[in-house]
Enzyme design. Structure first.
Site, mmCIF file in Angstrom:
data_model
loop_
_atom_site.group_PDB
_atom_site.id
_atom_site.type_symbol
_atom_site.label_atom_id
_atom_site.label_comp_id
_atom_site.label_asym_id
_atom_site.label_seq_id
_atom_site.Cartn_x
_atom_site.Cartn_y
_atom_site.Cartn_z
ATOM 1 C CE LYS A 1 78.315 10.829 -42.221
ATOM 2 N NZ LYS A 1 78.902 12.005 -42.834
ATOM 3 C CG ASN B 1 78.575 8.235 -38.779
ATOM 4 O OD1 ASN B 1 77.405 8.030 -38.446
ATOM 5 N ND2 ASN B 1 79.081 9.454 -38.882
ATOM 6 C CD GLU C 1 84.882 11.882 -39.055
ATOM 7 O OE1 GLU C 1 84.774 10.939 -39.835
ATOM 8 O OE2 GLU C 1 83.907 12.446 -38.550
ATOM 9 N N GLY D 1 82.471 13.844 -46.776
ATOM 10 C CA GLY D 1 81.487 13.806 -47.856
ATOM 11 C C GLY D 1 81.859 14.607 -49.095
ATOM 12 C CD GLU E 1 77.453 14.840 -40.967
ATOM 13 O OE1 GLU E 1 76.806 13.913 -40.436
ATOM 14 O OE2 GLU E 1 78.216 14.654 -41.939
ATOM 15 C CB SER F 1 86.310 11.692 -48.641
ATOM 16 O OG SER F 1 85.372 12.751 -48.707
ATOM 17 C CG HIS G 1 79.959 13.527 -37.057
ATOM 18 N ND1 HIS G 1 79.535 14.411 -38.033
ATOM 19 C CD2 HIS G 1 80.597 12.528 -37.709
ATOM 20 C CE1 HIS G 1 79.910 13.944 -39.216
ATOM 21 N NE2 HIS G 1 80.553 12.809 -39.052
HETATM 22 P P1 PGA Z 1 82.243 10.357 -45.169
HETATM 23 O O1 PGA Z 1 81.847 10.747 -43.678
HETATM 24 O O2 PGA Z 1 83.011 9.068 -45.092
HETATM 25 O O3 PGA Z 1 80.935 10.203 -45.873
HETATM 26 O O4 PGA Z 1 83.072 11.486 -45.693
HETATM 27 C C1 PGA Z 1 82.693 10.522 -42.602
HETATM 28 C C2 PGA Z 1 81.997 10.936 -41.343
HETATM 29 O O5 PGA Z 1 81.218 11.905 -41.394
HETATM 30 O O6 PGA Z 1 82.164 10.317 -40.283
#
Ligand code: PGA
Length: 245
Positions: free
Chosen positions: A11, A9, A167, A173, A98, A210, A96
């Site tokens: 982003k 992903n 998640e 993150g 976000e 992460s 997601h």
């Molecule tokens: P990250 O994000 O690996 O940067 O923690 C995972 C995600 O948001 O899918």
């Protein structure tokens, strides 16, 4: 041994130029990785058309990071599932955290997005997970069950395969990940919960949050997992490779 699924992903971290460089600088190694792993690359909308011709007829899949809940119409700035299908997407991330928090997406909207994807034979990667506060209140299962409620009701009328990515919001993150025991117990519950309601649906279960080359080894030992959703660590090819191999 089952082939694990690795979803990258990207982003809003990878521009079209960087997408092109990721592919052109590494395609030999990328195809080599796909001998032993199912790989899905999810660039931003504007880079889908760029990657699409290279990935067509290969073992590497193209995925989008979102789609509209509407079929078509006056929705300025939105992208419909039919367009994603025409661009060669076989997967699409929905729900997601976000999107849920920054763009106020509700469980019902996410279920409609899933429906649009299923109509186009695109496999939805449905993200679920609790916040830190919900975790501290021991509400993880309750939260995830409510996030899945509309999704599972809708799936009763479909036969498509889906992917569910657990998640935890507090793990995205942040460098923090759940313990192996926590993940084993969460995925055992999740699998049972989903299977009880839609036993006819084929589901692959992913962990995300992460993930790094330094912690992937112990995560790969969790036999109930079918793969991983990787955010920040997936946009650098060498780091991504060190997670997959
Ligand atoms: P990250 O994000 O690996 O940067 O923690 C995972 C995600 O948001 O899918």
């Amino acid at each position: 041994m089952k082939k694990l699924l690795y979803v990258a992903n990207w982003k809003m971290n990878v521009t079209p130029e960087q997408t092109s460089a990721f592919y052109h600088d590494n395609y030999d190694e990328l195809y080599e990785l796909s001998d032993n792993a199912d790989i899905v690359l999810c660039p931003s909308f504007v880079s889908l058309g760029l990657l699409s011709p290279f990935l067509r007829n290969t073992e590497i899949s193209l995925g989008a990071q979102n789609c509209s809940e509407h079929i078509s119409g006056a929705f300025t700035g939105e992208v419909d599932a039919t367009s994603l299908e025409q661009l060669g997407c076989s997967f699409c991330i929905i729900g997601h955290s976000e999107r849920r928090t920054l763009f106020n997406e509700t469980n019902e909207v996410i279920a409609s997005k899933m429906q649009r994807l299923l109509e186009q034979q695109i496999t939805p990667i449905i993200c679920v997970g609790e916040t830190d506060e919900q975790r501290k209140q021991q509400k993880t299962q309750e939260v995830v069950a409510s996030q899945l409620h509309s999704i599972l009701s809708l799936l009763k009328a479909y036969n498509n395969a889906i992917v569910i990515a657990y998640e935890p919001v507090w793990a995205i993150g942040t460098g923090n990940i759940p313990t192996i025991e926590e993940l084993n117990s969460m995925f055992n519950w999740l699998k049972q919960h989903v299977t009880n309601q839609v036993p006819h649906i084929s589901v692959r279960y992913l962990y995300g949050g992460s993930i790094q080359p330094t912690n992937i080894k112990k995560l790969k030992d969790i036999s109930i997992l079918d793969g991983f959703l990787i955010g920040n660590a997936s946009s650098d090819f060498q780091t991504f490779k060190n997670i997959v191999i």
